[in-house]
Structures are given as structure tokens and as C-alpha cells.
Design a protein around this motif. Structure first.
Motif, PDB file in Angstrom:
ATOM      1  N   THR A  41       0.817  -1.203   0.000  1.00 15.72           N
ATOM      2  CA  THR A  41       0.000   0.000   0.000  1.00 15.72           C
ATOM      3  C   THR A  41       0.851   1.254   0.000  1.00 15.72           C
ATOM      4  OG1 THR A  41      -1.653  -1.207   1.254  1.00 15.72           O
ATOM      5  CG2 THR A  41      -1.874   1.174   1.215  1.00 15.72           C
ATOM      6  N   SER A  42       0.506   2.155  -0.886  1.00 15.37           N
ATOM      7  CA  SER A  42       1.178   3.447  -0.895  1.00 15.37           C
ATOM      8  C   SER A  42       0.687   4.258   0.300  1.00 15.37           C
ATOM      9  CB  SER A  42       0.889   4.189  -2.205  1.00 15.37           C
ATOM     10  OG  SER A  42      -0.497   4.319  -2.411  1.00 15.37           O
ATOM     11  N   ILE A  43       1.461   5.250   0.663  1.00 20.58           N
ATOM     12  CA  ILE A  43       1.049   6.130   1.759  1.00 20.58           C
ATOM     13  C   ILE A  43       1.035   7.564   1.257  1.00 20.58           C
ATOM     14  CG2 ILE A  43       1.851   4.656   3.642  1.00 20.58           C
ATOM     15  CD1 ILE A  43       4.279   6.507   3.923  1.00 20.58           C
ATOM     16  N   LEU A  44       0.103   8.318   1.789  1.00 24.40           N
ATOM     17  CA  LEU A  44       0.035   9.743   1.499  1.00 24.40           C
ATOM     18  C   LEU A  44       0.526  10.458   2.744  1.00 24.40           C
ATOM     19  CD1 LEU A  44      -3.399   9.972  -0.327  1.00 24.40           C
ATOM     20  CD2 LEU A  44      -1.121   9.530  -1.274  1.00 24.40           C
ATOM     21  N   ILE A  45       1.757  10.887   2.685  1.00 26.63           N
ATOM     22  CA  ILE A  45       2.371  11.545   3.838  1.00 26.63           C
ATOM     23  C   ILE A  45       1.661  12.866   4.099  1.00 26.63           C
ATOM     24  CG2 ILE A  45       4.504  12.588   4.696  1.00 26.63           C
ATOM     25  CD1 ILE A  45       5.917  10.351   2.918  1.00 26.63           C
ATOM     26  N   GLU A  46       1.554  13.683   3.086  1.00 31.28           N
ATOM     27  CA  GLU A  46       0.720  14.885   3.103  1.00 31.28           C
ATOM     28  C   GLU A  46      -0.321  14.597   2.028  1.00 31.28           C
ATOM     29  OE1 GLU A  46      -1.356  18.028   2.492  1.00 31.28           O
ATOM     30  OE2 GLU A  46       0.117  17.893   0.918  1.00 31.28           O
ATOM     31  N   PRO A  47      -1.550  14.308   2.399  1.00 31.34           N
ATOM     32  CA  PRO A  47      -2.524  13.664   1.525  1.00 31.34           C
ATOM     33  C   PRO A  47      -2.756  14.223   0.125  1.00 31.34           C
ATOM     34  CG  PRO A  47      -3.324  13.610   3.740  1.00 31.34           C
ATOM     35  CD  PRO A  47      -2.076  14.447   3.753  1.00 31.34           C
ATOM     36  N   HIS A  61       1.056   3.989 -10.728  1.00 37.15           N
ATOM     37  CA  HIS A  61      -0.299   4.372 -11.125  1.00 37.15           C
ATOM     38  C   HIS A  61      -1.222   4.452  -9.899  1.00 37.15           C
ATOM     39  CE1 HIS A  61      -4.065   4.600 -13.309  1.00 37.15           C
ATOM     40  NE2 HIS A  61      -4.491   3.582 -12.575  1.00 37.15           N
ATOM     41  N   ARG A  62      -1.135   3.451  -9.021  1.00 39.60           N
ATOM     42  CA  ARG A  62      -1.961   3.451  -7.811  1.00 39.60           C
ATOM     43  C   ARG A  62      -1.694   4.680  -6.949  1.00 39.60           C
ATOM     44  NH1 ARG A  62      -2.065  -2.552  -5.056  1.00 39.60           N
ATOM     45  NH2 ARG A  62      -3.653  -3.436  -6.414  1.00 39.60           N
ATOM     46  N   LEU A  63      -0.420   5.018  -6.785  1.00 39.58           N
ATOM     47  CA  LEU A  63      -0.070   6.180  -5.966  1.00 39.58           C
ATOM     48  C   LEU A  63      -0.663   7.452  -6.565  1.00 39.58           C
ATOM     49  CD1 LEU A  63       1.373   7.719  -3.718  1.00 39.58           C
ATOM     50  CD2 LEU A  63       3.443   7.661  -5.133  1.00 39.58           C
ATOM     51  N   HIS A  64      -0.473   7.658  -7.865  1.00 37.27           N
ATOM     52  CA  HIS A  64      -0.978   8.883  -8.486  1.00 37.27           C
ATOM     53  C   HIS A  64      -2.510   8.915  -8.490  1.00 37.27           C
ATOM     54  CE1 HIS A  64       2.730  10.875  -9.611  1.00 37.27           C
ATOM     55  NE2 HIS A  64       3.217   9.657  -9.758  1.00 37.27           N
ATOM     56  N   PHE A  65      -3.145   7.772  -8.660  1.00 37.58           N
ATOM     57  CA  PHE A  65      -4.603   7.703  -8.600  1.00 37.58           C
ATOM     58  C   PHE A  65      -5.093   8.050  -7.189  1.00 37.58           C
ATOM     59  CE2 PHE A  65      -8.642   5.369  -8.107  1.00 37.58           C
ATOM     60  CZ  PHE A  65      -9.370   5.991  -9.113  1.00 37.58           C
ATOM     61  N   THR A  66      -4.409   7.542  -6.182  1.00 41.44           N
ATOM     62  CA  THR A  66      -4.781   7.829  -4.798  1.00 41.44           C
ATOM     63  C   THR A  66      -4.611   9.321  -4.500  1.00 41.44           C
ATOM     64  OG1 THR A  66      -4.112   5.597  -4.156  1.00 41.44           O
ATOM     65  CG2 THR A  66      -4.356   7.216  -2.379  1.00 41.44           C
ATOM     66  N   LEU A  67      -3.485   9.901  -4.903  1.00 39.38           N
ATOM     67  CA  LEU A  67      -3.267  11.342  -4.701  1.00 39.38           C
ATOM     68  C   LEU A  67      -4.355  12.149  -5.411  1.00 39.38           C
ATOM     69  CD1 LEU A  67       0.596  11.569  -5.065  1.00 39.38           C
ATOM     70  CD2 LEU A  67      -0.712  12.483  -3.149  1.00 39.38           C
ATOM     71  N   ASP A  68      -4.663  11.791  -6.659  1.00 34.86           N
ATOM     72  CA  ASP A  68      -5.697  12.517  -7.412  1.00 34.86           C
ATOM     73  C   ASP A  68      -7.053  12.396  -6.730  1.00 34.86           C
ATOM     74  OD1 ASP A  68      -3.839  13.327  -9.276  1.00 34.86           O
ATOM     75  OD2 ASP A  68      -4.397  11.809 -10.765  1.00 34.86           O
ATOM     76  N   THR A  69      -7.366  11.217  -6.216  1.00 31.57           N
ATOM     77  CA  THR A  69      -8.635  11.002  -5.526  1.00 31.57           C
ATOM     78  C   THR A  69      -8.735  11.902  -4.299  1.00 31.57           C
ATOM     79  OG1 THR A  69      -8.760   8.722  -6.320  1.00 31.57           O
ATOM     80  CG2 THR A  69     -10.085   9.279  -4.371  1.00 31.57           C
ATOM     81  N   TYR A  70      -7.680  11.974  -3.500  1.00 29.62           N
ATOM     82  CA  TYR A  70      -7.696  12.827  -2.317  1.00 29.62           C
ATOM     83  C   TYR A  70      -7.754  14.304  -2.692  1.00 29.62           C
ATOM     84  CZ  TYR A  70      -7.380   9.340   1.330  1.00 29.62           C
ATOM     85  OH  TYR A  70      -7.683   8.326   2.196  1.00 29.62           O
ATOM     86  N   ARG A  71      -7.126  14.692  -3.794  1.00 30.71           N
ATOM     87  CA  ARG A  71      -7.202  16.085  -4.243  1.00 30.71           C
ATOM     88  C   ARG A  71      -8.634  16.454  -4.614  1.00 30.71           C
ATOM     89  NH1 ARG A  71      -1.982  15.020  -7.578  1.00 30.71           N
ATOM     90  NH2 ARG A  71      -0.403  15.705  -6.097  1.00 30.71           N
ATOM     91  N   ILE A  72      -9.324  15.551  -5.305  1.00 31.87           N
ATOM     92  CA  ILE A  72     -10.716  15.795  -5.694  1.00 31.87           C
ATOM     93  C   ILE A  72     -11.593  15.917  -4.456  1.00 31.87           C
ATOM     94  CG2 ILE A  72     -12.743  14.727  -6.793  1.00 31.87           C
ATOM     95  CD1 ILE A  72     -10.697  13.591  -8.902  1.00 31.87           C
ATOM     96  N   ILE A  73     -11.382  15.030  -3.488  1.00 32.87           N
ATOM     97  CA  ILE A  73     -12.155  15.086  -2.246  1.00 32.87           C
ATOM     98  C   ILE A  73     -11.940  16.432  -1.550  1.00 32.87           C
ATOM     99  CG2 ILE A  73     -12.318  14.150   0.105  1.00 32.87           C
ATOM    100  CD1 ILE A  73     -11.720  11.374  -1.202  1.00 32.87           C
ATOM    101  N   GLN A  74     -10.684  16.870  -1.459  1.00 33.64           N
ATOM    102  CA  GLN A  74     -10.387  18.149  -0.803  1.00 33.64           C
ATOM    103  C   GLN A  74     -10.994  19.320  -1.568  1.00 33.64           C
ATOM    104  OE1 GLN A  74      -9.088  18.635   2.199  1.00 33.64           O
ATOM    105  NE2 GLN A  74      -9.076  16.420   2.358  1.00 33.64           N
ATOM    106  N   ARG A  75     -10.917  19.275  -2.899  1.00 33.45           N
ATOM    107  CA  ARG A  75     -11.504  20.345  -3.723  1.00 33.45           C
ATOM    108  C   ARG A  75     -13.015  20.406  -3.510  1.00 33.45           C
ATOM    109  NH1 ARG A  75     -11.465  18.715  -9.454  1.00 33.45           N
ATOM    110  NH2 ARG A  75     -13.429  17.833  -8.785  1.00 33.45           N
ATOM    111  N   ASP A  76     -13.665  19.237  -3.531  1.00 31.44           N
ATOM    112  CA  ASP A  76     -15.113  19.193  -3.335  1.00 31.44           C
ATOM    113  C   ASP A  76     -15.512  19.667  -1.940  1.00 31.44           C
ATOM    114  OD1 ASP A  76     -15.339  18.327  -5.916  1.00 31.44           O
ATOM    115  OD2 ASP A  76     -15.801  16.234  -5.403  1.00 31.44           O
ATOM    116  N   LYS A  77     -14.688  19.321  -0.933  1.00 35.91           N
ATOM    117  CA  LYS A  77     -14.951  19.778   0.437  1.00 35.91           C
ATOM    118  C   LYS A  77     -14.912  21.302   0.501  1.00 35.91           C
ATOM    119  CE  LYS A  77     -13.099  16.698   3.797  1.00 35.91           C
ATOM    120  NZ  LYS A  77     -12.056  16.463   4.780  1.00 35.91           N
TER     121      LYS A  77
END
Length: 161
Positions: free
Chosen positions: A72-78, A136-152
Motif C-alpha cells: 500500500t502506498s502512503i500519502l504523507i501529506e494527503p 499508477h496506484r499512488l498517483h490515482f490515490t493522490l488525485d482522488t484525495y485532491r478531488i475530495i479536498q476540492r469538493d470539500k
């Protein structure tokens, strides 16, 4: 408190274990190579703590949220800093690669050369296919968290109106 974990930032390229004298880890960044007396796990954990979690907390969150069972990749700063392990992070040959673009050349079965944009390269004991899948998984995870933060932020901004 040892501040070597400060090298784990958006300039970090890779992190790996070393067994040289007092040093336990090697941190490769866009501006140089550094050695630390802290283990890879300690460095990653301290870097995660700077952003209000632990390494294990980040791993569990990604596993649950993204449904990634192993390596599992980790998002140090999400939304900005993430890394993935080349194999189980408990294995001594595990190298953590950060969210920088790189080129992969398969050297042999299960052995690849990773070259970053700045010309820095390292050999890892994992196939090209596995590296690209993890990247790919890492970049997809980062992009997913960015979208969540933008939507928030949009939701909060609309709620304030």
C-alpha cells in the motif's frame, strides 16, 4: 528529536535501507543524497506525524478507502506527498519511491532501473510491470484525495453563502 524526516518532502525521490556504519537509511532527493541514523520506518512515521497521522494510520486509511490490499502506498501529506513500497515494507530490500515521474527499464526478471527526470537512477528488485502498477496506484490515490479536498472546499464555500 532527529529532524532527518524533514528530508521527506516534495523533493524526495526515494528512501531505502542501508547498513553502513551508524546509518540505517538513504534519502535521495532532487537536491542530493542524505543518510540517516533513523530507520526507513522511523523516517516515514515522523514525516507522517508532521501531517497529523502515523505511517500505520496512513496505510490503513489507504487500504480501506482505496481497497488496496498489499504494498500500500502512503500519502504523507494527503494531497502533495506520497510514496509506494517496491515490496513489503518489512523486507530489507524495500525501496520507497515518491510521487515523481520516472522512467523504468527492465534489467532482468524482477530487476529494474528507475531513472528520475533529474537523471538520478537506482536499481530495484521488482519488475517494470509491478513498478508501473504501483506508480499508477499512488498517483490515482493522490488525485482522488485532491478531488475530495476540492469538493470539500466547494461545499464549505457554498454553505457559507
Amino acid at each position: 528529536m532527529n529532524c532527518d524526516s524533514n528530508w521527506i518532502d516534495n523533493q524526495a525521490l526515494s528512501l531505502e535501507s542501508v547498513f553502513t556504519g551508524d546509518y540505517k537509511s538513504k534519502i535521495t532527493t532532487t537536491h542530493g543524497i542524505y543518510y540517516s541514523c533513523l530507520t526507513v520506518h522511523d523516517l516515514l512515521n515522523r514525516a507522517c506525524i508532521r501531517y497529523a497521522s502515523t505511517m500505520e494510520g496512513r496505510i490503513q486509511a489507504t487500504r480501506i478507502f482505496m481497497n488496496y490490499p498489499k504494498k500500500t502506498s502512503i500519502l504523507i501529506e494527503p494531497t502533495e506527498i506520497g510514496a509506494f513500497p517496491t515490496m513489503s515494507y518489512q523486507h530489507a530490500e524495500c525501496v520507497w519511491l515518491f510521487n515523481h515521474h520516472f522512467h523504468v527499464k527492465e534489467l532482468d526478471k524482477g530487476k529494474s532501473l528507475v531513472t528520475f527526470r533529474n537523471g538520478t537512477s537506482l536499481t530495484v528488485h521488482v519488475s517494470k510491470h509491478a513498478l508501473l502498477k504501483q506508480q499508477h496506484r499512488l498517483h490515482f490515490t493522490l488525485d482522488t484525495y485532491r478531488i475530495i479536498q476540492r469538493d470539500k472546499k466547494r461545499y464549505i464555500a457554498n454553505d457559507d453563502e
